[in-house]
Design a protein around this motif. Sequence first.
Motif, PDB file in Angstrom:
ATOM      1  N   VAL A  52     -27.915  56.684  27.757  1.00 54.77           N
ATOM      2  CA  VAL A  52     -28.824  55.540  27.894  1.00 54.77           C
ATOM      3  C   VAL A  52     -29.793  55.408  26.731  1.00 54.77           C
ATOM      4  O   VAL A  52     -30.516  54.416  26.636  1.00 54.77           O
ATOM      5  CB  VAL A  52     -29.623  55.610  29.219  1.00 54.77           C
ATOM      6  CG1 VAL A  52     -28.690  55.587  30.406  1.00 54.77           C
ATOM      7  CG2 VAL A  52     -30.530  56.826  29.248  1.00 54.77           C
ATOM      8  N   THR A  53     -29.828  56.391  25.822  1.00 54.22           N
ATOM      9  CA  THR A  53     -30.774  56.345  24.713  1.00 54.22           C
ATOM     10  C   THR A  53     -30.102  56.165  23.357  1.00 54.22           C
ATOM     11  O   THR A  53     -30.751  56.269  22.323  1.00 54.22           O
ATOM     12  CB  THR A  53     -31.605  57.639  24.673  1.00 54.22           C
ATOM     13  OG1 THR A  53     -30.717  58.759  24.562  1.00 54.22           O
ATOM     14  CG2 THR A  53     -32.438  57.805  25.927  1.00 54.22           C
ATOM     15  N   GLY A  54     -28.805  55.901  23.353  1.00 47.38           N
ATOM     16  CA  GLY A  54     -28.096  55.678  22.094  1.00 47.38           C
ATOM     17  C   GLY A  54     -27.632  56.934  21.403  1.00 47.38           C
ATOM     18  O   GLY A  54     -27.034  56.871  20.326  1.00 47.38           O
ATOM     19  N   GLY A  55     -27.889  58.083  21.992  1.00 45.17           N
ATOM     20  CA  GLY A  55     -27.544  59.333  21.334  1.00 45.17           C
ATOM     21  C   GLY A  55     -26.062  59.516  21.110  1.00 45.17           C
ATOM     22  O   GLY A  55     -25.631  59.979  20.045  1.00 45.17           O
ATOM     23  N   GLN A  56     -25.246  59.147  22.083  1.00 44.28           N
ATOM     24  CA  GLN A  56     -23.803  59.352  21.935  1.00 44.28           C
ATOM     25  C   GLN A  56     -23.198  58.392  20.916  1.00 44.28           C
ATOM     26  O   GLN A  56     -22.218  58.733  20.244  1.00 44.28           O
ATOM     27  CB  GLN A  56     -23.134  59.233  23.302  1.00 44.28           C
ATOM     28  CG  GLN A  56     -23.502  60.391  24.215  1.00 44.28           C
ATOM     29  CD  GLN A  56     -23.030  60.220  25.639  1.00 44.28           C
ATOM     30  OE1 GLN A  56     -22.689  59.121  26.072  1.00 44.28           O
ATOM     31  NE2 GLN A  56     -23.017  61.308  26.389  1.00 44.28           N
ATOM     32  N   LEU A  57     -23.767  57.208  20.774  1.00 43.28           N
ATOM     33  CA  LEU A  57     -23.318  56.299  19.717  1.00 43.28           C
ATOM     34  C   LEU A  57     -23.677  56.855  18.345  1.00 43.28           C
ATOM     35  O   LEU A  57     -22.900  56.777  17.398  1.00 43.28           O
ATOM     36  CB  LEU A  57     -23.946  54.914  19.902  1.00 43.28           C
ATOM     37  CG  LEU A  57     -23.465  54.104  21.104  1.00 43.28           C
ATOM     38  CD1 LEU A  57     -24.288  52.837  21.241  1.00 43.28           C
ATOM     39  CD2 LEU A  57     -21.983  53.770  20.973  1.00 43.28           C
ATOM     40  N   ARG A  58     -24.861  57.435  18.236  1.00 45.50           N
ATOM     41  CA  ARG A  58     -25.277  58.008  16.949  1.00 45.50           C
ATOM     42  C   ARG A  58     -24.367  59.165  16.559  1.00 45.50           C
ATOM     43  O   ARG A  58     -23.946  59.284  15.428  1.00 45.50           O
ATOM     44  CB  ARG A  58     -26.733  58.469  17.035  1.00 45.50           C
ATOM     45  CG  ARG A  58     -27.203  59.256  15.816  1.00 45.50           C
ATOM     46  CD  ARG A  58     -28.711  59.275  15.674  1.00 45.50           C
ATOM     47  NE  ARG A  58     -29.202  57.985  15.245  1.00 45.50           N
ATOM     48  CZ  ARG A  58     -29.845  57.111  16.026  1.00 45.50           C
ATOM     49  NH1 ARG A  58     -30.067  57.396  17.286  1.00 45.50           N
ATOM     50  NH2 ARG A  58     -30.259  55.960  15.553  1.00 45.50           N
TER      51      ARG A  58
END
Length: 371
Positions: free
Chosen positions: A121-127
């Motif tokens: 939910v915080t964009g970490g996995q996309l980063r």
Amino acid sequence: MSQVLAGPTATRVLAEYGMDVVKINSPLDNQLGLHLHTNGGKRTMLVDLKSAEGKEILSRLAASADVFHQNFTRGVAERLGCGEDDIRRIKPDVIYSTISAFGQAGFRAGRRGREELGQAVTGGQLRWGGDEEPLMQGFAMNDFGTGHYSAFAILLALYHRLTSGESQQVHASLAQTCTYMQIPFMVAFGGRVWDEPRDQHATGWGALDRLYQAADGRWLYLAASSFSDLTRVAGLEGANSEAELAARFAADTAANWVERLVAAGVSASINFDFYGEVMQDPVVQRRGLSLLRQHAELGEVRSIGPVRRLSRTPIQPAFAAPPAGWHTRELVAEAGLGDRADELIARGIVAERQPEGVSPVGQLVALPARA
């Protein structure tokens, strides 16, 4: 009364600081797989909180508690009779601590969660996935980070109570931790170029701040300020590009390069294998970062010692927890029901695990010298 990683980590930290921590689980708990690490330094008991007697034991123990800590999904603590209002009726000045996945407000607040959902939910996995598929971060940074932020909040709340007499509730969440961990990538301003290294193949921030592979196949990390810094390093004179540095580093071993770089005042380090090299390193062991203890059921166990250092009040190592329920009988007695311990155990209200002939956990096999 917390489970899995984040919640128990917070109180494990507090146990290392010297707090007397009582860990309560259900006799039917099936989430004790991480118990060995997360519940070190605590006293543990197994109690059925759906029974009237179990609730009475909890109430009697809570009456003398400075802190009550839980990470149930919203509404569960209240159903078990240990919500904030319930505990404050027993101990008005208690610090009531909670941990969640997504915070206490908003449309996700009541959802169950875990490490990977805090990343999602915080964009970490996309980063971490970069321009390809999203990727799960390989270690539980949200769980361990949230545990430490929670412990810090508890300590601040205790200090505030000491100085003002006021108690309060404190809270930490996985999503808020993952947001905080990504602060370098979340500062927006006019002209900001979003070009930070992404994905699992990122080797660094540029030619002077990145990983290089040496002739022996080992990797080293270079952290230089400028190419001029490298003119002092034999073998790197005149190198002025990433490709040229990569070719030079490939001509000698990682150990030789790091020795030369450090001697010249340039920061660099070899990449070490954690268990095979770091945990077995004599210096690491002397500093108490790698400790060997005798466990009640597993024999010798090596694990990480305290990483914080206080000169006047040394932290006590808290790892390799005894079996869950080891202190049940002792804590039932502290609750004033010691004469009923056998009955409560026979009825399944509480449970204990103390193998005959086994000494309690906690004995260091070899106490490291101070360093």
